[in-house]
Every structure is written in C-alpha cells, then in structure tokens.
Scaffold this motif. Structure first.
Motif, PDB file in Angstrom:
ATOM      1  N   TYR A  12       8.880 -10.325  -5.744  1.00  0.00           N
ATOM      2  CA  TYR A  12       8.450 -10.992  -4.514  1.00  0.00           C
ATOM      3  C   TYR A  12       8.772 -12.461  -4.747  1.00  0.00           C
ATOM      4  O   TYR A  12       8.146 -13.089  -5.602  1.00  0.00           O
ATOM      5  CB  TYR A  12       6.947 -10.861  -4.302  1.00  0.00           C
ATOM      6  N   GLU A  16       7.871 -13.722  -9.102  1.00  0.00           N
ATOM      7  CA  GLU A  16       6.977 -12.568  -9.195  1.00  0.00           C
ATOM      8  C   GLU A  16       7.765 -11.287  -9.484  1.00  0.00           C
ATOM      9  O   GLU A  16       8.010 -10.480  -8.585  1.00  0.00           O
ATOM     10  CB  GLU A  16       6.206 -12.465  -7.868  1.00  0.00           C
ATOM     11  N   VAL A  18       8.090  -7.807 -10.342  1.00  0.00           N
ATOM     12  CA  VAL A  18       7.068  -6.774 -10.248  1.00  0.00           C
ATOM     13  C   VAL A  18       7.546  -5.441 -10.813  1.00  0.00           C
ATOM     14  O   VAL A  18       6.819  -4.771 -11.535  1.00  0.00           O
ATOM     15  CB  VAL A  18       6.646  -6.630  -8.771  1.00  0.00           C
ATOM     16  N   ARG A  37      -2.316   0.974 -13.588  1.00  0.00           N
ATOM     17  CA  ARG A  37      -3.467   0.083 -13.417  1.00  0.00           C
ATOM     18  C   ARG A  37      -3.280  -0.745 -12.141  1.00  0.00           C
ATOM     19  O   ARG A  37      -2.184  -0.831 -11.601  1.00  0.00           O
ATOM     20  CB  ARG A  37      -3.573  -0.871 -14.625  1.00  0.00           C
ATOM     21  N   ASN A  38      -4.337  -1.437 -11.732  1.00  0.00           N
ATOM     22  CA  ASN A  38      -4.227  -2.330 -10.569  1.00  0.00           C
ATOM     23  C   ASN A  38      -3.112  -3.344 -10.802  1.00  0.00           C
ATOM     24  O   ASN A  38      -3.038  -3.950 -11.871  1.00  0.00           O
ATOM     25  CB  ASN A  38      -5.536  -3.103 -10.358  1.00  0.00           C
ATOM     26  N   SER A  44       4.536  -1.324  -4.605  1.00  0.00           N
ATOM     27  CA  SER A  44       5.852  -1.962  -4.472  1.00  0.00           C
ATOM     28  C   SER A  44       6.951  -0.913  -4.585  1.00  0.00           C
ATOM     29  O   SER A  44       7.886  -0.885  -3.775  1.00  0.00           O
ATOM     30  CB  SER A  44       6.033  -3.042  -5.548  1.00  0.00           C
ATOM     31  N   ARG A  53      10.918  -2.125   1.852  1.00  0.00           N
ATOM     32  CA  ARG A  53      11.453  -3.247   1.075  1.00  0.00           C
ATOM     33  C   ARG A  53      12.742  -2.835   0.407  1.00  0.00           C
ATOM     34  O   ARG A  53      13.044  -1.635   0.278  1.00  0.00           O
ATOM     35  CB  ARG A  53      10.446  -3.696   0.012  1.00  0.00           C
ATOM     36  N   GLU A 154      -2.785   5.902  -2.050  1.00  0.00           N
ATOM     37  CA  GLU A 154      -4.243   5.693  -2.012  1.00  0.00           C
ATOM     38  C   GLU A 154      -4.804   5.869  -0.601  1.00  0.00           C
ATOM     39  O   GLU A 154      -5.548   5.026  -0.102  1.00  0.00           O
ATOM     40  CB  GLU A 154      -4.584   4.292  -2.520  1.00  0.00           C
ATOM     41  N   HIS A 187      -6.077   6.290  -7.948  1.00  0.00           N
ATOM     42  CA  HIS A 187      -6.914   5.883  -9.085  1.00  0.00           C
ATOM     43  C   HIS A 187      -7.938   6.964  -9.398  1.00  0.00           C
ATOM     44  O   HIS A 187      -8.689   6.844 -10.355  1.00  0.00           O
ATOM     45  CB  HIS A 187      -7.625   4.558  -8.778  1.00  0.00           C
TER      46      HIS A 187
HETATM   47  N1  LIG Z   1       3.283  -9.306  -0.617  1.00  0.00           N
HETATM   48  C1  LIG Z   1       3.256  -9.712  -1.869  1.00  0.00           C
HETATM   49  N2  LIG Z   1       3.669 -10.961  -2.229  1.00  0.00           N
HETATM   50  C2  LIG Z   1       3.655 -11.377  -3.511  1.00  0.00           C
HETATM   51  N3  LIG Z   1       3.233 -10.605  -4.535  1.00  0.00           N
HETATM   52  C3  LIG Z   1       2.807  -9.358  -4.244  1.00  0.00           C
HETATM   53  C4  LIG Z   1       2.789  -8.856  -2.903  1.00  0.00           C
HETATM   54  N4  LIG Z   1       2.317  -7.571  -2.939  1.00  0.00           N
HETATM   55  C5  LIG Z   1       2.042  -7.298  -4.234  1.00  0.00           C
HETATM   56  N5  LIG Z   1       2.331  -8.375  -5.016  1.00  0.00           N
HETATM   57  C6  LIG Z   1       2.184  -8.436  -6.468  1.00  0.00           C
HETATM   58  O1  LIG Z   1       2.979  -7.425  -7.040  1.00  0.00           O
HETATM   59  C7  LIG Z   1       2.317  -6.842  -8.168  1.00  0.00           C
HETATM   60  C8  LIG Z   1       2.275  -5.330  -7.980  1.00  0.00           C
HETATM   61  O2  LIG Z   1       1.476  -5.047  -6.856  1.00  0.00           O
HETATM   62  P1  LIG Z   1       1.374  -3.572  -6.253  1.00  0.00           P
HETATM   63  O3  LIG Z   1       0.567  -3.671  -4.999  1.00  0.00           O
HETATM   64  O4  LIG Z   1       2.718  -2.977  -6.179  1.00  0.00           O
HETATM   65  O5  LIG Z   1       0.543  -2.851  -7.424  1.00  0.00           O
HETATM   66  P2  LIG Z   1      -0.290  -1.494  -7.395  1.00  0.00           P
HETATM   67  O6  LIG Z   1       0.055  -0.787  -8.676  1.00  0.00           O
HETATM   68  O7  LIG Z   1      -0.041  -0.740  -6.137  1.00  0.00           O
HETATM   69  O8  LIG Z   1      -1.768  -2.036  -7.480  1.00  0.00           O
HETATM   70  P3  LIG Z   1      -3.195  -1.449  -6.947  1.00  0.00           P
HETATM   71  O9  LIG Z   1      -3.479  -0.218  -7.770  1.00  0.00           O
HETATM   72  O10 LIG Z   1      -4.148  -2.542  -7.244  1.00  0.00           O
HETATM   73  O11 LIG Z   1      -3.055  -1.137  -5.482  1.00  0.00           O
HETATM   74  C9  LIG Z   1       0.964  -7.521  -8.279  1.00  0.00           C
HETATM   75  O12 LIG Z   1       1.055  -8.523  -9.255  1.00  0.00           O
HETATM   76  C10 LIG Z   1       0.766  -8.137  -6.912  1.00  0.00           C
HETATM   77  O13 LIG Z   1       0.018  -9.314  -7.010  1.00  0.00           O
END
Ligand SMILES: Nc1ncnc2c1ncn2[C@@H]1O[C@H](COP(=O)(O)OP(=O)(O)OP(=O)(O)O)[C@@H](O)[C@H]1O
Length: 289
Positions: A12, A16, A18, A37-38, A44, A53, A154, A187
């Motif tokens: 991002y 960032e 990811v 994990r979170n 993404s 995306r 989720e 989760h």
């Molecule tokens: N729109 C965005 N802009 C910038 N960074 C983002 C955006 N969406 C997610 N991120 C960042 O990308 C990373 C991965 O996020 P993502 O939502 O894909 O994780 P996740 O595994 O689905 O997490 P969770 O279990 O908490 O939902 C995190 O560090 C988050 O802060």
C-alpha cells in the motif's frame, strides 16, 4: 478453475510492503482455510484474488488471467467480507434480486430458502438489520452465488453460535452438491478447522505453508513425560513449544515423526498425542522473542 500466485508482492503506497514473494497454486474444488495473525496480509491477498486490488509485482492468475479489471474473471469470483450497510436503504429481498440479475450462477430460490432457515427478515432495509443479520445476508449471497471461486473473509462477524453452525452446515452441503474453490479466512480456528481440506498460513506477509489439513496435523506431535525421556525423543527435532509442570515436561514437535518412533516413545512411558490446528497455528505464528 485455478489460482496461481507467482512471486506476488503487494504494497500500500511506497513503504507498506504487505505481501512478500507469495507463491502457491490452488487448483482443486476444496475448502481452503486461510490463517494468519492480525495484519498478516490475509485480506490484502484475498482482495487481489477478488480483483479489488492489483499486485505491485509478480502475478496472481485465475485460469491463466490477471483478475484486476477483467470482467470475465470477476464473474467467476465472489469476494465476501464484512460490508458496511449503514447507508443501505434497500431491503434484503431486492438486493437478492439484484444479485440474481447480475451474477450468472446465482440461485435465487436457494437464497430465499437460506433466508428462511436463517430467519432473515427480507423486508427490512439492510441498514436496520443487526450486525449478525447483515453478516447472514452476506453469507447467503456468497453461498447462493455459486461462483467457481467463493471467498469468505471473516464473514461471521456478529453471527451467534447457532447461526455460525448453520452456516458451516450449509457450506459443507453446498460444497458436496456444487463443488468449488472456497476460501475461508478466519480467526475461529478451533471452531472451523473441521471444514478445511487445505490450510494456508500467512506470517508477516509471507506464505508460511500450504498443506492438506491432514498432513499438517500429522506434523504436530506432543510428547509428555519425564525430562529425560522427552529430551531423548525431541533431540534434533524442531521444538515449537516447551512447557514444564513440576517434574513433567511437555513439548510440541513439528516435523515427521514415524509410527515406530511413536511406539518407542510410548514404551518409554511418554504420552504421545497430536496437536490441534489451533495449537499449531499459535506456535507457528508466534513472534520471536
Ligand atoms: N488500505 C490500507 N492502506 C494502508 N495499509 C493497509 C490498508 N489495508 C491494510 N493495510 C495494512 O496491510 C497490512 C495487512 O493488512 P490485512 O488487512 O491484509 O491483514 P489481515 O491478515 O487481513 O488482518 P486481520 O486479521 O487483522 O483482518 C497491515 O499492516 C495493515 O495495516
């Protein structure tokens, strides 16, 4: 139908990063559990598969084509997540009718049957439904869409235990009658593990593993007993967890552990068991100290 990720990276903005060098291939109509994990990167990754995306580099292909802005591929995929319906004035019935109009495989009658089973009020505007009922609506749309790739990110938020149980039952029934690639990001690992044929775990944006559920579970062995016996059998193995309760030691090992080895361990007075997916997930994704 298949999904292939090759050297997939996603960021991002500039800094960032990811998703990091993700590689996998999914080509069977099975139920895939996507765990992490979170902030690991699950949503993404799913939003790239769902054509929301585009990868920053590398590729994500569905039947050999990039899904982003690809109308044909987009019709093959349902990416369902916890949507914000706070300004949705339409009711569930008219939204289901819309889905029926725009989604080629949508089964409207099945959607109505599900609405009845879940006791979803079809006449109330979506914005006036409780959070759990809004999630039920999402589940119904995704199940009835019958797209060859159906993603549930989720989606259970706010759904109570009986509603989640009904969702899992319908999901298994659907998979038997209309097999497709279903990806469940969750989760609720111990509650949903029995649904998974395969498991993918993402850790810090990298794909840690993609294996069948059975194979993954067979790698997690727990040994309980005296320190000496536990040490002997865990020597040279990948110990992912160690605990001591008085004189009793317990370890979780990750890796092949043959039947004869298990028998020998039992003969030495050790209790030999299997880890649950929940325990393996916690140990494999824990932060390094
Ligand atoms: N729109 C965005 N802009 C910038 N960074 C983002 C955006 N969406 C997610 N991120 C960042 O990308 C990373 C991965 O996020 P993502 O939502 O894909 O994780 P996740 O595994 O689905 O997490 P969770 O279990 O908490 O939902 C995190 O560090 C988050 O802060």
């Amino acid at each position: 139908m298949n999904i292939v990720a090759r050297n997939l990276n996603f960021a991002y903005g500039r800094h960032e990063h990811v998703l990091k060098d993700i590689n996998f291939e999914i080509n069977e109509p099975k139920i895939y559990g996507l765990l992490g994990r979170n902030g690991a990167g699950k949503t993404s990754l799913l939003s790239i598969i769902g054509s929301f995306r585009e990868p920053t580099s590398g590729e994500l292909l569905i039947k050999g084509e990039a899904p982003f802005e690809n109308a044909e591929v987009m019709q093959q995929v349902t990416f369902m997540y916890s949507k914000d319906f706070s300004s949705e004035t339409e009711n569930a019935k008219s939204l289901l009718k819309d889905s029926n109009r725009y989604r080629p495989n949508f089964d409207y009658d099945y959607a109505l049957q599900l609405a009845e089973k879940f006791k979803l009020d079809l006449k109330k505007p979506l914005s006036k439904l409780s959070k759990g009922k809004q999630s039920i609506f999402n589940v119904i749309v995704a199940l009835a869409s019958r797209t060859p790739i159906t993603i549930f990110d989720e989606v259970y938020l706010g759904m109570d235990a009986p509603a989640r149980d009904l969702f899992y039952k319908e999901l298994l029934k659907e998979q038997e009658l209309h097999p497709r690639i279903m990806i469940l990001s969750t989760h609720l690992v111990s509650e949903m593990d029995y649904l998974f044929d395969d498991v993918l775990i993402i850790k810090d944006g990298k794909l840690l593993l993609h294996e069948s559920y059975e194979e993954l579970l067979s790698r997690g062995v727990t040994l309980i007993g005296s320190k000496q016996a536990v040490d002997t059998f865990s020597n040279g193995k990948d110990i992912i967890h160690h605990e001591q309760l008085g004189d009793t030691h317990s370890v979780t090992l990750y890796g092949a552990f043959g039947e004869d080895e298990k028998q020998r361990a039992k003969q030495q007075g050790l209790q030999v068991g299997h880890s649950s997916l929940h325990d393996l997930f916690i140990q494999l994704t824990k932060e390094e100290d």
